[in-house]
Design a protein around this motif. Structure first.
Motif, PDB file in Angstrom:
ATOM      1  N   UNK A  80      14.348 -10.624  53.152  1.00 40.23           N
ATOM      2  CA  UNK A  80      14.609 -12.370  54.198  1.00 40.23           C
ATOM      3  C   UNK A  80      13.583 -11.723  55.385  1.00 40.23           C
ATOM      4  N   UNK A  81      12.967 -10.898  55.529  1.00 38.76           N
ATOM      5  CA  UNK A  81      11.399 -10.904  56.948  1.00 38.76           C
ATOM      6  C   UNK A  81      10.359 -11.378  56.133  1.00 38.76           C
ATOM      7  N   UNK A  82      10.910 -10.400  54.933  1.00 36.52           N
ATOM      8  CA  UNK A  82       9.281 -10.047  54.195  1.00 36.52           C
ATOM      9  C   UNK A  82       9.209 -11.579  53.652  1.00 36.52           C
ATOM     10  N   UNK A  83       9.784 -12.801  52.974  1.00 34.95           N
ATOM     11  CA  UNK A  83       9.346 -13.808  52.617  1.00 34.95           C
ATOM     12  C   UNK A  83       9.509 -14.939  54.088  1.00 34.95           C
ATOM     13  N   UNK A  84       9.788 -15.093  55.463  1.00 29.35           N
ATOM     14  CA  UNK A  84       9.270 -15.751  55.781  1.00 29.35           C
ATOM     15  C   UNK A  84       8.590 -16.825  56.255  1.00 29.35           C
ATOM     16  N   UNK A  85       7.320 -16.286  55.541  1.00 31.01           N
ATOM     17  CA  UNK A  85       6.473 -17.476  55.095  1.00 31.01           C
ATOM     18  C   UNK A  85       6.389 -18.454  54.593  1.00 31.01           C
ATOM     19  N   UNK A  86       7.197 -17.904  52.865  1.00 29.80           N
ATOM     20  CA  UNK A  86       7.568 -18.641  52.113  1.00 29.80           C
ATOM     21  C   UNK A  86       8.190 -19.877  52.222  1.00 29.80           C
ATOM     22  N   UNK A 104      18.521 -16.674  49.633  1.00 30.83           N
ATOM     23  CA  UNK A 104      18.671 -16.019  48.453  1.00 30.83           C
ATOM     24  C   UNK A 104      18.994 -15.890  47.219  1.00 30.83           C
ATOM     25  N   UNK A 105      18.501 -16.868  46.782  1.00 30.10           N
ATOM     26  CA  UNK A 105      17.318 -17.474  45.247  1.00 30.10           C
ATOM     27  C   UNK A 105      16.970 -15.940  44.986  1.00 30.10           C
ATOM     28  N   UNK A 106      15.616 -15.814  45.910  1.00 35.39           N
ATOM     29  CA  UNK A 106      14.974 -14.945  45.294  1.00 35.39           C
ATOM     30  C   UNK A 106      15.283 -13.753  45.080  1.00 35.39           C
ATOM     31  N   UNK A 107      16.921 -12.914  45.692  1.00 38.17           N
ATOM     32  CA  UNK A 107      17.345 -12.129  46.065  1.00 38.17           C
ATOM     33  C   UNK A 107      18.371 -11.977  44.491  1.00 38.17           C
ATOM     34  N   UNK A 108      18.632 -12.962  44.205  1.00 37.82           N
ATOM     35  CA  UNK A 108      19.632 -12.845  42.996  1.00 37.82           C
ATOM     36  C   UNK A 108      19.823 -13.154  42.239  1.00 37.82           C
ATOM     37  N   UNK A 109      18.421 -14.344  42.100  1.00 36.93           N
ATOM     38  CA  UNK A 109      18.254 -14.278  40.374  1.00 36.93           C
ATOM     39  C   UNK A 109      17.892 -13.444  39.540  1.00 36.93           C
ATOM     40  N   UNK A 110      17.190 -11.991  40.153  1.00 33.30           N
ATOM     41  CA  UNK A 110      16.690 -10.988  39.323  1.00 33.30           C
ATOM     42  C   UNK A 110      18.000  -9.767  38.980  1.00 33.30           C
ATOM     43  N   UNK A 111      18.769  -9.841  40.226  1.00 34.26           N
ATOM     44  CA  UNK A 111      19.964  -9.189  39.941  1.00 34.26           C
ATOM     45  C   UNK A 111      21.216  -9.939  38.195  1.00 34.26           C
ATOM     46  N   UNK A 112      21.053 -11.261  38.804  1.00 35.07           N
ATOM     47  CA  UNK A 112      21.885 -11.487  37.632  1.00 35.07           C
ATOM     48  C   UNK A 112      20.668 -11.868  36.254  1.00 35.07           C
ATOM     49  N   UNK A 113      19.512 -11.501  36.587  1.00 35.05           N
ATOM     50  CA  UNK A 113      19.016 -11.544  35.295  1.00 35.05           C
ATOM     51  C   UNK A 113      19.513  -9.781  34.387  1.00 35.05           C
ATOM     52  N   UNK A 164      28.122  -9.291  44.548  1.00 35.20           N
ATOM     53  CA  UNK A 164      26.606  -9.926  45.543  1.00 35.20           C
ATOM     54  C   UNK A 164      26.313 -10.382  46.708  1.00 35.20           C
ATOM     55  N   UNK A 165      25.962 -11.954  46.263  1.00 32.52           N
ATOM     56  CA  UNK A 165      25.153 -12.790  46.957  1.00 32.52           C
ATOM     57  C   UNK A 165      26.393 -12.625  48.203  1.00 32.52           C
ATOM     58  N   UNK A 166      28.241 -13.019  48.037  1.00 30.29           N
ATOM     59  CA  UNK A 166      28.508 -13.826  48.858  1.00 30.29           C
ATOM     60  C   UNK A 166      28.182 -12.317  50.550  1.00 30.29           C
ATOM     61  N   UNK A 167      28.182 -11.026  49.701  1.00 29.85           N
ATOM     62  CA  UNK A 167      27.068  -9.922  50.653  1.00 29.85           C
ATOM     63  C   UNK A 167      26.076 -10.267  51.550  1.00 29.85           C
ATOM     64  N   UNK A 168      25.124 -10.902  50.912  1.00 21.78           N
ATOM     65  CA  UNK A 168      23.839 -11.198  51.023  1.00 21.78           C
ATOM     66  C   UNK A 168      23.838 -11.808  52.300  1.00 21.78           C
ATOM     67  N   UNK A 169      24.570 -12.897  51.987  1.00 21.35           N
ATOM     68  CA  UNK A 169      25.001 -14.015  53.179  1.00 21.35           C
ATOM     69  C   UNK A 169      25.184 -13.611  54.349  1.00 21.35           C
ATOM     70  N   UNK A 170      26.033 -13.096  54.297  1.00 18.07           N
ATOM     71  CA  UNK A 170      26.354 -12.378  55.298  1.00 18.07           C
ATOM     72  C   UNK A 170      25.569 -11.660  56.219  1.00 18.07           C
ATOM     73  N   UNK A 171      24.579 -11.830  55.571  1.00 19.29           N
ATOM     74  CA  UNK A 171      23.541 -10.717  55.938  1.00 19.29           C
ATOM     75  C   UNK A 171      22.734 -12.195  56.674  1.00 19.29           C
TER      76      UNK A 171
END
Length: 226
Positions: A80-86, A104-113, A164-171
């Protein structure tokens, strides 16, 4: 209605509860939709381009596989912090529910893949060989054989990903993303409002249970109709 919106539950107005709840649904809904599309594309590349796949392409397979492994190895808060410039380059800001969609998209897409890859690999290789023997194109194999035969397993994969995405959205609330996480942090933890924090936990637990039941039910029906 206006009086109802101003009614307080654990020192927080109903309006605030509904607003944060809506933000969570917004983040989970859109990031799941976009993440599913990207995840499916990545999963198909992994399955089709692997050794012995229908469109074997080892370099492409390795690039996608390494990318997925790298992103999945990074904890969401750090990502979340690392890709803030993006995020700022795409959305124009790093604060708010819309800005939270990028990580969230960057996080979940490889997970779902990876989850979808496992589902697609469950299909009997004989079915694909028969499809090839009938002269089916790669797109036809995907549309009429790969996806339909694995829909039940795909639904379970999406259910796991959604939880998993629900937990990430809370963070995401930690950096001003809004939603239930922001509610628990800003109005619960920082104001020493323990009952509100417990309420947010209960809400998340109930949502997870409902999602799992829904996913299991749909998956079961799809498997029965195969």
């Amino acid at each position: 209605m206006e009086e109802l919106m101003k009614t307080k539950i654990f020192k927080v107005t109903v309006e605030r509860l509904l607003l944060n709840g809506g933000q969570t649904l917004y983040m989970v809904g859109w990031s799941l939709l976009i993440g599913t599309i990207i995840g499916m594309i990545l999963a198909l590349i992994l399955v089709l381009c692997r050794k012995g796949g229908l469109v074997e392409n080892r370099p492409l397979y390795m690039i996608v596989s390494v990318y997925i492994n790298v992103v999945r190895s990074i904890p969401f808060v750090i990502l979340l912090v690392t890709i803030m410039p993006i995020t700022r380059a795409i959305v124009g800001t790093t604060i708010g529910s819309t800005a939270a969609l990028v990580p969230l998209v960057v996080y979940i897409s490889p997970y779902l893949a990876r989850l979808m890859e496992n589902s697609l690999l469950e299909i009997d290789p004989g079915i694909l060989e028969a499809a090839e023997a009938m002269g089916a194109t790669t797109w036809q194999v995907i549309r009429y054989f790969l996806v339909p035969e694995t829909l039940g397993s795909m639904v379970l994969a999406l259910t796991t990903g959604t939880i998993g995405l629900l937990g990430a959205s809370a963070m995401a609330g930690y950096v001003g993303g809004g939603g239930v996480g922001d509610l628990a942090l800003t109005y619960g933890y920082e104001k020493m409002n323990t009952p509100l924090m417990i309420l947010t936990v209960v809400i998340l637990v109930v949502l997870v249970q409902l999602l799992q039941i829904l996913g299991n039910t749909i998956s079961g029906k799809l498997r029965q109709h195969k």
